[in-house]
Design a protein around this motif. Sequence first.
Motif, PDB file in Angstrom:
ATOM      1  N   PHE A  20       0.832  -1.201   0.000  1.00 32.38           N
ATOM      2  CA  PHE A  20       0.000   0.000   0.000  1.00 32.38           C
ATOM      3  C   PHE A  20       0.871   1.257   0.000  1.00 32.38           C
ATOM      4  O   PHE A  20       0.610   2.215  -0.742  1.00 32.38           O
ATOM      5  CB  PHE A  20      -0.919  -0.002   1.224  1.00 32.38           C
ATOM      6  CG  PHE A  20      -1.790   1.220   1.326  1.00 32.38           C
ATOM      7  CD1 PHE A  20      -2.897   1.374   0.510  1.00 32.38           C
ATOM      8  CD2 PHE A  20      -1.482   2.223   2.239  1.00 32.38           C
ATOM      9  CE1 PHE A  20      -3.691   2.509   0.600  1.00 32.38           C
ATOM     10  CE2 PHE A  20      -2.272   3.359   2.326  1.00 32.38           C
ATOM     11  CZ  PHE A  20      -3.383   3.500   1.509  1.00 32.38           C
ATOM     12  N   THR A  21       1.935   1.241   0.830  1.00 28.10           N
ATOM     13  CA  THR A  21       2.857   2.380   0.866  1.00 28.10           C
ATOM     14  C   THR A  21       3.530   2.575  -0.485  1.00 28.10           C
ATOM     15  O   THR A  21       3.669   3.704  -0.976  1.00 28.10           O
ATOM     16  CB  THR A  21       3.921   2.159   1.957  1.00 28.10           C
ATOM     17  OG1 THR A  21       3.269   1.952   3.210  1.00 28.10           O
ATOM     18  CG2 THR A  21       4.851   3.355   2.058  1.00 28.10           C
ATOM     19  N   PHE A  22       3.953   1.465  -1.095  1.00 26.21           N
ATOM     20  CA  PHE A  22       4.579   1.542  -2.414  1.00 26.21           C
ATOM     21  C   PHE A  22       3.613   2.118  -3.446  1.00 26.21           C
ATOM     22  O   PHE A  22       3.993   2.943  -4.286  1.00 26.21           O
ATOM     23  CB  PHE A  22       5.046   0.149  -2.837  1.00 26.21           C
ATOM     24  CG  PHE A  22       5.572   0.080  -4.241  1.00 26.21           C
ATOM     25  CD1 PHE A  22       6.844   0.537  -4.545  1.00 26.21           C
ATOM     26  CD2 PHE A  22       4.789  -0.440  -5.264  1.00 26.21           C
ATOM     27  CE1 PHE A  22       7.333   0.481  -5.843  1.00 26.21           C
ATOM     28  CE2 PHE A  22       5.267  -0.497  -6.563  1.00 26.21           C
ATOM     29  CZ  PHE A  22       6.543  -0.037  -6.851  1.00 26.21           C
ATOM     30  N   PHE A  23       2.351   1.701  -3.356  1.00 24.73           N
ATOM     31  CA  PHE A  23       1.339   2.187  -4.294  1.00 24.73           C
ATOM     32  C   PHE A  23       1.134   3.692  -4.138  1.00 24.73           C
ATOM     33  O   PHE A  23       1.061   4.435  -5.128  1.00 24.73           O
ATOM     34  CB  PHE A  23       0.022   1.443  -4.053  1.00 24.73           C
ATOM     35  CG  PHE A  23      -1.103   1.871  -4.944  1.00 24.73           C
ATOM     36  CD1 PHE A  23      -1.119   1.531  -6.284  1.00 24.73           C
ATOM     37  CD2 PHE A  23      -2.149   2.629  -4.435  1.00 24.73           C
ATOM     38  CE1 PHE A  23      -2.157   1.932  -7.107  1.00 24.73           C
ATOM     39  CE2 PHE A  23      -3.190   3.036  -5.252  1.00 24.73           C
ATOM     40  CZ  PHE A  23      -3.199   2.682  -6.590  1.00 24.73           C
ATOM     41  N   LEU A  79       3.274   5.906  -2.785  1.00 20.90           N
ATOM     42  CA  LEU A  79       4.479   6.619  -3.198  1.00 20.90           C
ATOM     43  C   LEU A  79       4.630   6.639  -4.717  1.00 20.90           C
ATOM     44  O   LEU A  79       5.222   7.569  -5.276  1.00 20.90           O
ATOM     45  CB  LEU A  79       5.711   5.970  -2.559  1.00 20.90           C
ATOM     46  CG  LEU A  79       5.819   6.108  -1.032  1.00 20.90           C
ATOM     47  CD1 LEU A  79       7.032   5.351  -0.519  1.00 20.90           C
ATOM     48  CD2 LEU A  79       5.904   7.583  -0.631  1.00 20.90           C
ATOM     49  N   THR A  80       4.102   5.618  -5.379  1.00 20.83           N
ATOM     50  CA  THR A  80       4.149   5.597  -6.841  1.00 20.83           C
ATOM     51  C   THR A  80       3.153   6.582  -7.434  1.00 20.83           C
ATOM     52  O   THR A  80       3.412   7.208  -8.469  1.00 20.83           O
ATOM     53  CB  THR A  80       3.848   4.181  -7.360  1.00 20.83           C
ATOM     54  OG1 THR A  80       4.769   3.262  -6.770  1.00 20.83           O
ATOM     55  CG2 THR A  80       3.971   4.110  -8.874  1.00 20.83           C
ATOM     56  N   LEU A  81       2.015   6.741  -6.763  1.00 19.11           N
ATOM     57  CA  LEU A  81       0.994   7.654  -7.268  1.00 19.11           C
ATOM     58  C   LEU A  81       1.419   9.118  -7.171  1.00 19.11           C
ATOM     59  O   LEU A  81       1.010   9.942  -7.991  1.00 19.11           O
ATOM     60  CB  LEU A  81      -0.312   7.461  -6.494  1.00 19.11           C
ATOM     61  CG  LEU A  81      -1.169   6.255  -6.884  1.00 19.11           C
ATOM     62  CD1 LEU A  81      -2.418   6.218  -6.024  1.00 19.11           C
ATOM     63  CD2 LEU A  81      -1.551   6.326  -8.358  1.00 19.11           C
ATOM     64  N   ILE A  82       2.247   9.450  -6.155  1.00 16.93           N
ATOM     65  CA  ILE A  82       2.618  10.852  -5.947  1.00 16.93           C
ATOM     66  C   ILE A  82       3.331  11.443  -7.158  1.00 16.93           C
ATOM     67  O   ILE A  82       2.903  12.473  -7.694  1.00 16.93           O
ATOM     68  CB  ILE A  82       3.462  11.001  -4.664  1.00 16.93           C
ATOM     69  CG1 ILE A  82       2.580  10.722  -3.441  1.00 16.93           C
ATOM     70  CG2 ILE A  82       4.088  12.391  -4.580  1.00 16.93           C
ATOM     71  CD1 ILE A  82       3.339  10.719  -2.135  1.00 16.93           C
ATOM     72  N   PRO A  83       4.434  10.828  -7.646  1.00 20.71           N
ATOM     73  CA  PRO A  83       5.104  11.435  -8.806  1.00 20.71           C
ATOM     74  C   PRO A  83       4.300  11.341 -10.095  1.00 20.71           C
ATOM     75  O   PRO A  83       4.531  12.099 -11.033  1.00 20.71           O
ATOM     76  CB  PRO A  83       6.411  10.633  -8.913  1.00 20.71           C
ATOM     77  CG  PRO A  83       6.121   9.335  -8.260  1.00 20.71           C
ATOM     78  CD  PRO A  83       5.153   9.639  -7.161  1.00 20.71           C
ATOM     79  N   VAL A  84       3.361  10.394 -10.154  1.00 22.30           N
ATOM     80  CA  VAL A  84       2.554  10.259 -11.368  1.00 22.30           C
ATOM     81  C   VAL A  84       1.283  11.096 -11.272  1.00 22.30           C
ATOM     82  O   VAL A  84       0.900  11.791 -12.219  1.00 22.30           O
ATOM     83  CB  VAL A  84       2.202   8.774 -11.615  1.00 22.30           C
ATOM     84  CG1 VAL A  84       1.273   8.630 -12.810  1.00 22.30           C
ATOM     85  CG2 VAL A  84       3.468   7.965 -11.819  1.00 22.30           C
ATOM     86  N   GLY A  85       0.631  11.026 -10.119  1.00 20.70           N
ATOM     87  CA  GLY A  85      -0.656  11.699  -9.975  1.00 20.70           C
ATOM     88  C   GLY A  85      -0.551  13.198  -9.783  1.00 20.70           C
ATOM     89  O   GLY A  85      -1.406  13.954 -10.264  1.00 20.70           O
ATOM     90  N   LEU A  86       0.496  13.678  -9.072  1.00 19.49           N
ATOM     91  CA  LEU A  86       0.623  15.111  -8.807  1.00 19.49           C
ATOM     92  C   LEU A  86       0.771  15.924 -10.089  1.00 19.49           C
ATOM     93  O   LEU A  86       0.046  16.913 -10.280  1.00 19.49           O
ATOM     94  CB  LEU A  86       1.804  15.358  -7.858  1.00 19.49           C
ATOM     95  CG  LEU A  86       1.982  16.798  -7.359  1.00 19.49           C
ATOM     96  CD1 LEU A  86       0.727  17.254  -6.621  1.00 19.49           C
ATOM     97  CD2 LEU A  86       3.202  16.904  -6.446  1.00 19.49           C
TER      98      LEU A  86
END
Length: 217
Positions: free
Chosen positions: A176-179, A181-188
Motif C-alpha cells: 500500500f505504501t509503495f502504491f 508513493l508511486t501515485l505521488i510522482p505520477v498523480g501530482l
Amino acid sequence: VQRGEKILWNGGFSVNSDRRLCAMNLGLFILVALVNLCTGSEKVAHLLVLKSMDKFETVVTKNMTVTINVFNVGKNTAFKVEVDDSLWPSAGVQMVEGQKTASIASIEPGFNQSVTYTFAPSLPGELSLGAAKVTYDLQASGEESKAVFSNILPVLPVLTASEYDKRHTRHIKEWFTFFVLTLIPVGLPACMYVMAQNKLQALMAASSGAAKGGKKK
C-alpha cells in the motif's frame, strides 16, 4: 496409496498429471536420461522418489499435506516397494490422515505410485522433514533389493496465528505504501495539468465573454 495416470512423453516416460509436479518435470527427465545412460540395455527397475508438500509455511494446528511420488523409470518391474517417511523427528506433530509408511506390491516400468499423509504441527518453530526412504526388490523372488532416497524439502516454518497475521499484514502495508508513493510522482503532475487546463479554459471563457460584451456596446 494412489496410482498415478500414465501420460506418455517422448521416450515413453510417464509422470503424474498433478499440476504441482509440472515444475519438476525437467529435472525428472534429466535424471531419467542419466539413468538410461547408466543402465544401457540392462532390464532392471530404477525408482525415482519425489517428495513435496502443499505449502512451505504453516500455522500451528493447521493441516499440512505431504505427497511422496515413486516413479519407476527403469525397464523392469519393482517388487515389494516399501515407502518410509518416518525418518524425520515427529515431536510436536499430530497425524491427521494417512500414514508415513506404505507398502506397494509392485510398480511396473513407466508407472508411478503416490503416498499421501496429512499432519498438523502443535508447536511453533521449524520442521525439517528430511528425505523419504524407499526400498524395493529387483526380482519377485526377493533375491536382490535396493534402497533409494527422495529429495530433501526445505525447512518448514511453523508460525503462531499472530506471527502469521503480522507477517502478511506487513506485506500488505508495504504494498500500500509503495502504491501511494508511486501515485505521488505520477498523480501530482496529472492533477496540476488538469488544474492548469481548467484555469486556462476559465480565462478563455472570461475573455470571450468580455469581447462579446464590448461588441454589443
